[in-house]
Motif scaffolding. Structure first.
Motif, mmCIF file in Angstrom:
data_model
loop_
_atom_site.group_PDB
_atom_site.id
_atom_site.type_symbol
_atom_site.label_atom_id
_atom_site.label_comp_id
_atom_site.label_asym_id
_atom_site.label_seq_id
_atom_site.Cartn_x
_atom_site.Cartn_y
_atom_site.Cartn_z
ATOM 1 N N SER A 57 0.836 -1.192 0.000
ATOM 2 C CA SER A 57 0.000 0.000 0.000
ATOM 3 C C SER A 57 0.876 1.247 0.000
ATOM 4 O O SER A 57 1.836 1.337 0.763
ATOM 5 C CB SER A 57 -0.897 -0.010 1.240
ATOM 6 N N VAL A 58 0.525 2.212 -0.844
ATOM 7 C CA VAL A 58 1.258 3.474 -0.978
ATOM 8 C C VAL A 58 0.314 4.619 -0.622
ATOM 9 O O VAL A 58 -0.865 4.595 -0.983
ATOM 10 C CB VAL A 58 1.754 3.675 -2.435
ATOM 11 N N THR A 59 0.839 5.627 0.037
ATOM 12 C CA THR A 59 0.115 6.878 0.212
ATOM 13 C C THR A 59 0.823 7.936 -0.612
ATOM 14 O O THR A 59 2.049 8.088 -0.520
ATOM 15 C CB THR A 59 0.063 7.297 1.690
ATOM 16 N N MET A 60 0.058 8.626 -1.441
ATOM 17 C CA MET A 60 0.600 9.716 -2.243
ATOM 18 C C MET A 60 0.166 11.015 -1.585
ATOM 19 O O MET A 60 -1.037 11.303 -1.501
ATOM 20 C CB MET A 60 0.071 9.647 -3.677
ATOM 21 N N ASP A 61 1.135 11.749 -1.087
ATOM 22 C CA ASP A 61 0.871 13.055 -0.487
ATOM 23 C C ASP A 61 1.027 14.122 -1.564
ATOM 24 O O ASP A 61 1.908 14.026 -2.430
ATOM 25 C CB ASP A 61 1.863 13.334 0.641
ATOM 26 N N PRO A 66 -5.685 16.598 -0.828
ATOM 27 C CA PRO A 66 -5.663 15.518 0.156
ATOM 28 C C PRO A 66 -4.831 14.334 -0.327
ATOM 29 O O PRO A 66 -4.749 14.048 -1.525
ATOM 30 C CB PRO A 66 -7.136 15.112 0.278
ATOM 31 N N SER A 67 -4.213 13.633 0.607
ATOM 32 C CA SER A 67 -3.445 12.430 0.308
ATOM 33 C C SER A 67 -4.362 11.325 -0.200
ATOM 34 O O SER A 67 -5.544 11.282 0.147
ATOM 35 C CB SER A 67 -2.705 11.941 1.556
ATOM 36 N N VAL A 83 3.177 18.814 -7.320
ATOM 37 C CA VAL A 83 4.103 18.436 -6.253
ATOM 38 C C VAL A 83 3.512 17.263 -5.481
ATOM 39 O O VAL A 83 2.360 17.306 -5.044
ATOM 40 C CB VAL A 83 4.382 19.633 -5.321
ATOM 41 N N HIS A 84 4.318 16.203 -5.328
ATOM 42 C CA HIS A 84 3.836 14.977 -4.684
ATOM 43 C C HIS A 84 4.968 14.271 -3.953
ATOM 44 O O HIS A 84 6.143 14.573 -4.166
ATOM 45 C CB HIS A 84 3.206 14.042 -5.716
ATOM 46 N N ARG A 85 4.570 13.314 -3.096
ATOM 47 C CA ARG A 85 5.532 12.494 -2.353
ATOM 48 C C ARG A 85 4.910 11.133 -2.104
ATOM 49 O O ARG A 85 3.927 11.015 -1.362
ATOM 50 C CB ARG A 85 5.862 13.144 -1.011
ATOM 51 N N PRO A 86 5.469 10.054 -2.681
ATOM 52 C CA PRO A 86 4.999 8.718 -2.318
ATOM 53 C C PRO A 86 5.633 8.287 -0.997
ATOM 54 O O PRO A 86 6.784 8.627 -0.702
ATOM 55 C CB PRO A 86 5.472 7.840 -3.476
ATOM 56 N N ARG A 87 4.860 7.521 -0.222
ATOM 57 C CA ARG A 87 5.401 6.968 1.025
ATOM 58 C C ARG A 87 4.706 5.657 1.332
ATOM 59 O O ARG A 87 3.580 5.411 0.894
ATOM 60 C CB ARG A 87 5.285 7.948 2.182
ATOM 61 N N ALA A 88 5.414 4.805 2.090
ATOM 62 C CA ALA A 88 4.874 3.505 2.468
ATOM 63 C C ALA A 88 5.441 3.118 3.828
ATOM 64 O O ALA A 88 6.659 3.166 4.026
ATOM 65 C CB ALA A 88 5.236 2.453 1.429
ATOM 66 N N GLU A 89 4.555 2.738 4.756
ATOM 67 C CA GLU A 89 5.007 2.342 6.089
ATOM 68 C C GLU A 89 5.761 1.023 6.053
ATOM 69 O O GLU A 89 6.728 0.837 6.775
ATOM 70 C CB GLU A 89 3.824 2.261 7.046
ATOM 71 N N THR A 90 5.311 0.088 5.223
ATOM 72 C CA THR A 90 6.001 -1.189 5.041
ATOM 73 C C THR A 90 6.357 -1.318 3.568
ATOM 74 O O THR A 90 5.840 -0.589 2.726
ATOM 75 C CB THR A 90 5.116 -2.378 5.483
ATOM 76 N N GLU A 91 7.217 -2.255 3.253
ATOM 77 C CA GLU A 91 7.684 -2.382 1.872
ATOM 78 C C GLU A 91 6.528 -2.612 0.901
ATOM 79 O O GLU A 91 5.628 -3.397 1.162
ATOM 80 C CB GLU A 91 8.678 -3.536 1.746
ATOM 81 N N VAL A 92 6.586 -1.904 -0.204
ATOM 82 C CA VAL A 92 5.584 -2.004 -1.258
ATOM 83 C C VAL A 92 6.320 -2.213 -2.575
ATOM 84 O O VAL A 92 7.451 -1.756 -2.741
ATOM 85 C CB VAL A 92 4.681 -0.745 -1.279
#
Length: 118
Positions: A57-61, A66-67, A83-92
């Protein structure tokens, strides 16, 4: 003209934020990458940014919206200039498509990944 097994390609490396090219399509790199943590905010002035989650799962900020969180089988296309930033709490595990030569770091201060062909 052969098939490409994305799971086999992803098994060839363990690094994060390090896209690997698996094919070329109309002057675009088709890449697989593993994410964990967060990438810096950035934008691409001349191209959209394509993300298809294969696993996880990815969150795009976004800087001014809104994300959005998306998972396996879901995709997000970030329009050029946003302008964006992908992030993931665990490996994706993600499939990316970008024009050949486009730095994955966009306009951030982060050094672009070399994008080897596997």
């Amino acid at each position: 003209m052969h098939k490409i097994n994305l799971a086999e390609k992803l098994a060839q490396f363990s690094s994060h934020w390090d896209p690997h090219v698996v094919a070329r399509y109309n002057d675009n790199d088709v890449m697989v990458v593993k994410f964990q943590g967060e990438f810096p905010f950035h934008k691409h002035d001349t191209t959209d940014d394509f993300f298809l989650v294969l696993e996880g799962s990815v969150t795009m900020d976004y800087d001014d919206a809104p994300s959005v969180t998306f998972g396996a089988g879901e995709m997000v296309v970030v329009p050029k200039g946003v302008v964006h930033r992908p992030r993931a709490e665990t490996e994706v595990k993600v499939l990316l498509i970008e024009p050949v030569g486009e730095p994955n770091s966009g306009d951030s201060d982060r050094a672009p990944a070399p994008k080897p062909f596997i």
